[in-house]
Design a protein around this motif. Structure first.
Motif, PDB file in Angstrom:
ATOM      1  N   TYR A  50     -45.716  34.512  79.861  1.00 32.90           N
ATOM      2  CA  TYR A  50     -44.830  34.268  80.996  1.00 32.90           C
ATOM      3  C   TYR A  50     -44.489  35.613  81.631  1.00 32.90           C
ATOM      4  CZ  TYR A  50     -44.016  29.502  79.319  1.00 32.90           C
ATOM      5  OH  TYR A  50     -44.187  28.199  78.924  1.00 32.90           O
ATOM      6  N   PRO A  55     -37.969  35.076  89.682  1.00 32.51           N
ATOM      7  CA  PRO A  55     -38.719  34.538  90.830  1.00 32.51           C
ATOM      8  C   PRO A  55     -38.573  35.360  92.106  1.00 32.51           C
ATOM      9  CG  PRO A  55     -37.647  32.761  89.638  1.00 32.51           C
ATOM     10  CD  PRO A  55     -37.158  34.038  89.016  1.00 32.51           C
ATOM     11  N   ARG A  70     -41.250  31.791  95.751  1.00 27.57           N
ATOM     12  CA  ARG A  70     -40.396  30.600  95.763  1.00 27.57           C
ATOM     13  C   ARG A  70     -40.818  29.624  96.852  1.00 27.57           C
ATOM     14  NH1 ARG A  70     -34.380  32.980  94.301  1.00 27.57           N
ATOM     15  NH2 ARG A  70     -34.260  32.030  92.229  1.00 27.57           N
ATOM     16  N   ASN A  73     -43.767  27.611  95.694  1.00 28.00           N
ATOM     17  CA  ASN A  73     -43.449  26.631  94.665  1.00 28.00           C
ATOM     18  C   ASN A  73     -42.374  25.635  95.089  1.00 28.00           C
ATOM     19  OD1 ASN A  73     -44.905  27.289  91.971  1.00 28.00           O
ATOM     20  ND2 ASN A  73     -44.303  29.280  92.782  1.00 28.00           N
ATOM     21  N   TRP A  76     -37.988  27.918  93.066  1.00 34.58           N
ATOM     22  CA  TRP A  76     -38.137  28.106  91.620  1.00 34.58           C
ATOM     23  C   TRP A  76     -36.798  28.609  91.097  1.00 34.58           C
ATOM     24  CZ3 TRP A  76     -42.631  27.103  88.778  1.00 34.58           C
ATOM     25  CH2 TRP A  76     -42.598  27.477  87.442  1.00 34.58           C
ATOM     26  N   GLU A  78     -33.659  30.320  89.354  1.00 32.20           N
ATOM     27  CA  GLU A  78     -33.403  31.571  88.648  1.00 32.20           C
ATOM     28  C   GLU A  78     -33.232  31.286  87.165  1.00 32.20           C
ATOM     29  OE1 GLU A  78     -30.330  35.389  88.916  1.00 32.20           O
ATOM     30  OE2 GLU A  78     -29.845  33.495  89.892  1.00 32.20           O
ATOM     31  N   ILE A  82     -41.626  32.261  84.519  1.00 30.86           N
ATOM     32  CA  ILE A  82     -42.797  31.898  85.311  1.00 30.86           C
ATOM     33  C   ILE A  82     -44.050  31.987  84.441  1.00 30.86           C
ATOM     34  CG2 ILE A  82     -44.197  32.471  87.330  1.00 30.86           C
ATOM     35  CD1 ILE A  82     -41.675  33.851  88.474  1.00 30.86           C
ATOM     36  N   THR A  86     -49.126  29.917  86.793  1.00 36.34           N
ATOM     37  CA  THR A  86     -48.404  29.634  88.040  1.00 36.34           C
ATOM     38  C   THR A  86     -48.433  30.842  88.960  1.00 36.34           C
ATOM     39  OG1 THR A  86     -46.948  28.074  86.900  1.00 36.34           O
ATOM     40  CG2 THR A  86     -46.185  28.925  89.011  1.00 36.34           C
ATOM     41  N   TYR A  90     -50.305  31.293  92.619  1.00 42.02           N
ATOM     42  CA  TYR A  90     -49.597  31.794  93.794  1.00 42.02           C
ATOM     43  C   TYR A  90     -50.382  32.928  94.456  1.00 42.02           C
ATOM     44  CZ  TYR A  90     -46.426  34.931  96.275  1.00 42.02           C
ATOM     45  OH  TYR A  90     -45.861  35.798  97.189  1.00 42.02           O
TER      46      TYR A  90
END
Length: 415
Positions: A50, A55, A70, A73, A76, A78, A82, A86, A90
């Protein structure tokens, strides 16, 4: 078909390379980005990891709104870690939306006449002529293995950067050297795969980042300082949000800031996962290492000078990255010799340009000039704005001149 001479070629398609490409395309420059988007993140980071960043600090640099992490997605929250996949998704989406069609090849060599035209040789055999080159090579070339471990064969010692999966270590004893997020998360992922990991670190006690968000009274929050891409605190905010100020400090002060801002620590969400499955040998360092049959033998020393003999099947050095321009193979020795340096990094001007006009550096190689934010994704927007602002103003003259002003043609680039 490309023009015989383009404006700028970007080496690398990670967060910094894609950000520079996005700003350059928006400015109307003839730009090519060489590299597979997010390749390092996808193929050289552990599959189960992660991101440590929050974010709001995980967005690539964009000259137009709507392309933050953000927004991709749909929001996302706080404090929600992440996942790697993912973030990679992005970055690939960002490349499709904003970057100028990154090309999945490699840059083999950069040659030419600085300030006029560079000739860049690609792995496809093509030679590209360009007025400027932006080196956004990421951290991969700079993986650091401590000198006591470096001479050992890779069957016994590896850097954490080479491991995407840990299944092959099931049932094995693995020593993980380091105390930062990479080391601690590597140890946890090893345990998840059935290995028997031990964290070996100089620090006598592991450090952990606190849960993000406001805590305490308004006065306490004010005294602690604002939240920024590098954490909370007034000085941290300056290093994160105003990195141009770092450049004006003496070299020794910049070195101290880079070394000591956000020192080795684990993310708050990882702490409970580092459980009894992971052994700990803290307050110790390796003084000798050698093969022992098909295993490795370490001699480790504590702060009192007492030594311990440690045997393991493998050692993973999660010991970070140390920038060194001599490790950028695409730059031939004759160019590297002409670069002015800050330690082993290139000395850069206010626009990220090196002492060779038209040769720019972004990301980790810029940290010695602009401070610790250049070690993180959060620094990509600032670097891209500065570099492309300078290019947009100077390219029109047919050469990149270090004495030109940095104001871009398009004011929206400095939103």
């Amino acid at each position: 078909m490309y023009d015989s001479v383009i404006d700028v070629l970007v080496v690398g398609a990670g967060p910094y390379g894609l950000s520079v490409g996005a700003y350059a395309r928006h400015a109307g420059l003839r730009v090519r980005v060489i590299g597979t988007p997010m390749d390092f993140w996808r193929n050289h980071m552990p599959a189960g990891m992660y991101l440590k960043s929050e974010p709001f600090a995980s967005s690539l640099g964009s000259p137009v709104p709507g392309l933050t992490f953000r927004e991709y997605n749909g929001g996302w929250p706080e404090g929600l870690p992440i996942p790697l996949h993912t973030f990679v998704s992005y970055g690939q989406w960002f490349a499709e939306q904003a970057a100028p069609d990154p090309e999945p090849s490699q840059v083999l060599r950069v040659e030419g006449d600085p300030g006029r035209v560079y000739t860049v040789t690609l792995s496809t055999g093509e030679e590209v002529r360009t007025r400027a080159v932006v080196m956004a090579v990421g951290v991969g070339p700079f993986a650091h293995v401590p000198r006591r471990l470096a001479p050992l064969p890779t069957t016994l010692v590896t850097h954490s950067v080479v491991h995407r999966e840990f299944d092959r270590f099931a049932g094995k004893e693995v020593v993980v050297v380091g105390a930062g997020q990479s080391a601690l998360e590597t140890a946890v992922l090893l345990a998840d795969c059935g290995a028997r990991p031990v964290v070996l670190a100089r620090t006598p006690q592991l450090a952990w980042n606190s849960l993000p968000g406001r805590t305490g009274s308004p006065l306490q929050t004010l005294l602690r300082g604002p939240q920024s891409g590098l954490g909370r605190g007034w000085r941290t905010w300056v290093w994160s949000e105003r990195p141009q100020t770092v450049r004006y400090l003496p070299a020794r002060a910049r070195q101290h800031i880079v070394k000591n801002t956000l020192g080795p620590a684990g993310a708050w969400w990882l702490r409970d996962r580092l459980d009894s499955r992971v052994g700990r040998m803290l307050g110790r360092h390796v003084v000798d290492a050698a093969p022992h049959g098909d295993r490795v033998r370490l001699i480790v020393e504590d702060r009192r000078g007492d030594r311990t003999d440690v045997r393991a099947d493998h050692v993973i050095a999660a010991t970070g990255y140390v920038p060194d321009v001599d490790r950028i193979s695409a730059l031939p020795p004759e160019l590297r010799r002409r670069l002015r340096r800050t330690l082993a990094s290139p000395a850069l001007d206010a626009h990220f340009q090196s002492s060779l006009p038209g040769l720019y550096f972004a990301g980790l190689t810029a940290a010695a000039t602009f401070g610790p934010v250049m070690r993180f994704v959060h620094g990509a927007d600032f670097a891209a704005r500065r570099i492309v602002g300078h290019l947009a103003e100077t390219i029109g003259a047919g050469t990149v001149r270090p004495d030109m002003a940095a104001a871009p043609r398009d004011a929206t680039m400095l939103r």
